[in-house]
Design a protein around this motif. Structure first.
Motif, mmCIF file in Angstrom:
data_model
loop_
_atom_site.group_PDB
_atom_site.id
_atom_site.type_symbol
_atom_site.label_atom_id
_atom_site.label_comp_id
_atom_site.label_asym_id
_atom_site.label_seq_id
_atom_site.Cartn_x
_atom_site.Cartn_y
_atom_site.Cartn_z
ATOM 1 N N LEU A 279 -8.960 20.177 -66.928
ATOM 2 C CA LEU A 279 -8.015 20.916 -65.869
ATOM 3 C C LEU A 279 -6.738 21.371 -66.535
ATOM 4 O O LEU A 279 -6.038 22.472 -66.361
ATOM 5 C CB LEU A 279 -7.952 20.177 -64.626
ATOM 6 N N LEU A 280 -6.014 20.214 -67.085
ATOM 7 C CA LEU A 280 -4.630 20.474 -67.409
ATOM 8 C C LEU A 280 -4.599 21.610 -68.621
ATOM 9 O O LEU A 280 -3.651 22.234 -68.623
ATOM 10 C CB LEU A 280 -4.004 19.546 -67.858
ATOM 11 N N ARG A 281 -5.318 21.381 -69.556
ATOM 12 C CA ARG A 281 -5.513 22.435 -70.746
ATOM 13 C C ARG A 281 -5.605 23.965 -70.230
ATOM 14 O O ARG A 281 -4.930 24.945 -70.834
ATOM 15 C CB ARG A 281 -6.488 22.170 -71.705
ATOM 16 N N THR A 282 -6.615 24.167 -69.144
ATOM 17 C CA THR A 282 -6.783 25.325 -68.493
ATOM 18 C C THR A 282 -5.592 25.984 -67.783
ATOM 19 O O THR A 282 -5.168 26.935 -68.126
ATOM 20 C CB THR A 282 -8.061 25.393 -67.718
ATOM 21 N N LEU A 283 -4.886 25.018 -67.182
ATOM 22 C CA LEU A 283 -3.575 25.297 -66.322
ATOM 23 C C LEU A 283 -2.493 25.694 -67.357
ATOM 24 O O LEU A 283 -1.800 26.912 -67.253
ATOM 25 C CB LEU A 283 -3.297 24.131 -65.431
ATOM 26 N N ARG A 284 -2.284 25.027 -68.472
ATOM 27 C CA ARG A 284 -1.266 25.269 -69.473
ATOM 28 C C ARG A 284 -1.883 26.711 -70.161
ATOM 29 O O ARG A 284 -0.677 27.669 -70.303
ATOM 30 C CB ARG A 284 -1.365 24.444 -70.657
ATOM 31 N N ASP A 285 -2.950 27.060 -70.233
ATOM 32 C CA ASP A 285 -3.501 28.367 -71.055
ATOM 33 C C ASP A 285 -2.829 29.532 -69.966
ATOM 34 O O ASP A 285 -2.456 30.509 -70.231
ATOM 35 C CB ASP A 285 -4.861 28.454 -71.061
ATOM 36 N N ARG A 286 -3.088 29.273 -68.619
ATOM 37 C CA ARG A 286 -2.993 30.361 -67.710
ATOM 38 C C ARG A 286 -1.402 30.541 -67.698
ATOM 39 O O ARG A 286 -0.954 31.711 -67.321
ATOM 40 C CB ARG A 286 -3.607 29.870 -66.559
ATOM 41 N N ALA A 287 -0.672 29.326 -67.638
ATOM 42 C CA ALA A 287 0.711 29.391 -67.405
ATOM 43 C C ALA A 287 1.361 30.120 -68.847
ATOM 44 O O ALA A 287 2.249 31.051 -68.448
ATOM 45 C CB ALA A 287 1.279 28.032 -67.455
ATOM 46 N N LEU A 288 0.722 29.886 -69.892
ATOM 47 C CA LEU A 288 1.116 30.634 -71.095
ATOM 48 C C LEU A 288 0.924 32.176 -71.052
ATOM 49 O O LEU A 288 1.726 33.111 -71.363
ATOM 50 C CB LEU A 288 0.518 30.080 -72.357
ATOM 51 N N THR A 289 -0.256 32.365 -70.273
ATOM 52 C CA THR A 289 -0.605 34.058 -70.338
ATOM 53 C C THR A 289 0.236 34.569 -69.448
ATOM 54 O O THR A 289 0.798 35.998 -69.547
ATOM 55 C CB THR A 289 -1.808 33.857 -69.703
ATOM 56 N N LEU A 290 0.690 34.100 -68.368
ATOM 57 C CA LEU A 290 1.702 34.427 -67.258
ATOM 58 C C LEU A 290 2.883 34.710 -68.199
ATOM 59 O O LEU A 290 3.887 35.835 -67.843
ATOM 60 C CB LEU A 290 1.971 33.535 -65.994
ATOM 61 N N ARG A 291 3.547 34.003 -68.855
ATOM 62 C CA ARG A 291 4.946 33.790 -69.290
ATOM 63 C C ARG A 291 5.011 34.969 -70.461
ATOM 64 O O ARG A 291 5.817 35.511 -70.544
ATOM 65 C CB ARG A 291 5.092 32.198 -70.077
ATOM 66 N N GLU A 292 4.087 35.182 -70.933
ATOM 67 C CA GLU A 292 3.915 36.037 -72.333
ATOM 68 C C GLU A 292 3.420 37.315 -71.876
ATOM 69 O O GLU A 292 3.623 38.311 -72.644
ATOM 70 C CB GLU A 292 3.121 35.466 -73.290
ATOM 71 N N ASP A 293 3.137 37.768 -70.525
ATOM 72 C CA ASP A 293 2.760 38.924 -70.115
ATOM 73 C C ASP A 293 3.806 39.951 -70.544
ATOM 74 O O ASP A 293 5.017 39.504 -69.996
ATOM 75 C CB ASP A 293 2.278 38.873 -68.745
#
Length: 325
Positions: A129-143
């Motif tokens: 769960l946490l790794r998936t959340l981190r990946d989505r947060a990185l996607t948002l930040r680097e958009d």
């Protein structure tokens, strides 16, 4: 070093000690420290003359009171524990429905994390769960659109770095743990409610300025944060149930020993005249006997502190945060 720097360091050290006492520390060690404190207090009071252990009538009265108190304490606490645990007694159909809900939750997490079968180990499951959340947060930040729009970027940078940092730290902790308590310990102070608020704010306030990728990332982050919270509450339930079961067993053991020691001490005092008692050796023996007699209270106090701390730290569920946080 400045006075403010020294204060912060001392405060952090005290906070770690308090947190160990309330939550992280082994409960047997915490109870043992409390009993050592009892021995030290009795010895100190005895050496300065505030306690006279050679008075047989007073000591018999003390240990008679301990026997009555421990009998009442153990009976009431075990009865309350059994009342809480009796909620697990249910019909087959209700258990089946709960099992279906748990399986559906696991499948939802596996689908979102793009994994075939998530591990049944609580720490590994939370790690997914946490790794998936981190990946989505990185996607948002680097958009790209997020980085171009100053207002959006400011709101994203307001919380995403903290989310990534705390998530990485929690994942590292989870990789070294295996039990449900260790999993709960790793995520008990995870600020998911705050992250939920900030993610929802970005999605609502800046929805028109987000790209499809960033919008999808925020939507999945909201769902993941809810799933993390739900998983934490579930593991909390498992831990509290096991903790109460262990507490009942330990109270039976220590309560039986406490009553036996107190009764034997009363009988010894009754058959021993005051003149035959040597104050110093008797004080040493009595301090240990009192500590053993009070061991059920130490066990109850140590376990109760952890359960109460778990309840307090996980009181915020979903989008709400207690005011003191």
């Amino acid at each position: 070093m400045t006075r403010s720097g020294t204060f912060r360091r001392n405060y952090a050290r005290r906070s770690r000690i308090v947190w160990w006492f309330l939550f992280d520390g082994n409960r047997s060690a915490v109870a043992g420290l409390m009993l050592v404190g009892v021995i030290a207090i009795v010895l100190a009071f005895g050496f300065v003359g505030l306690i006279d252990v050679t008075k047989t009538n007073r000591m018999m009265w003390l240990f008679n009171g301990i026997v009555n108190g421990i009998l009442t304490l153990v009976t009431v606490v075990i009865a309350l524990n059994q009342l809480v645990l009796s909620r697990e007694l249910d019909s087959v159909s209700n258990f089946y429905d709960r099992l279906d809900e748990t399986v559906a939750f696991r499948q939802s997490v596996e689908e979102r994390a793009a994994t075939d079968v998530a591990s049944p180990v609580p720490t590994d499951f939370l790690g997914v769960l946490l790794r998936t959340l981190r990946d989505r947060a990185l996607t948002l930040r680097e958009d790209e659109l997020v980085r171009r729009d100053e207002d959006v970027r400011r709101d994203v940078e307001r919380y995403v770095p903290s989310l990534i940092e705390q998530t990485d730290r929690t994942i590292d902790t989870l990789e070294e743990t295996r039990t449900e308590f260790e999993a709960l310990s790793a995520v008990v102070r995870y600020r998911d409610s705050w992250y939920f608020y900030f993610t929802r704010r970005v999605r609502v306030v800046h929805g028109d300025a987000l790209s499809d990728t960033a919008s999808a990332a925020t939507e999945e982050m909201l769902e993941l944060l809810k799933e993390i919270d739900a998983a934490r509450q579930y593991f909390k339930t498992l831990y509290v149930q096991r903790s109460l079961a262990r507490l009942s067993r330990r109270l039976v053991y220590t309560g039986s020993l406490s009553i036996l020691i107190a009764v034997l001490t009363v009988l010894v005092y009754r058959n021993t005249p005051n003149a035959a008692l040597d104050p110093v050796p008797l004080l040493l023996v009595t301090s240990v006997v009192i500590a053993v007699a009070l061991s059920p209270i130490a066990v109850l106090f140590a376990s109760g502190l952890r359960v109460a701390t778990v309840a307090r730290e996980t009181a915020s569920f979903g989008p709400f945060v207690p005011q003191q946080d």
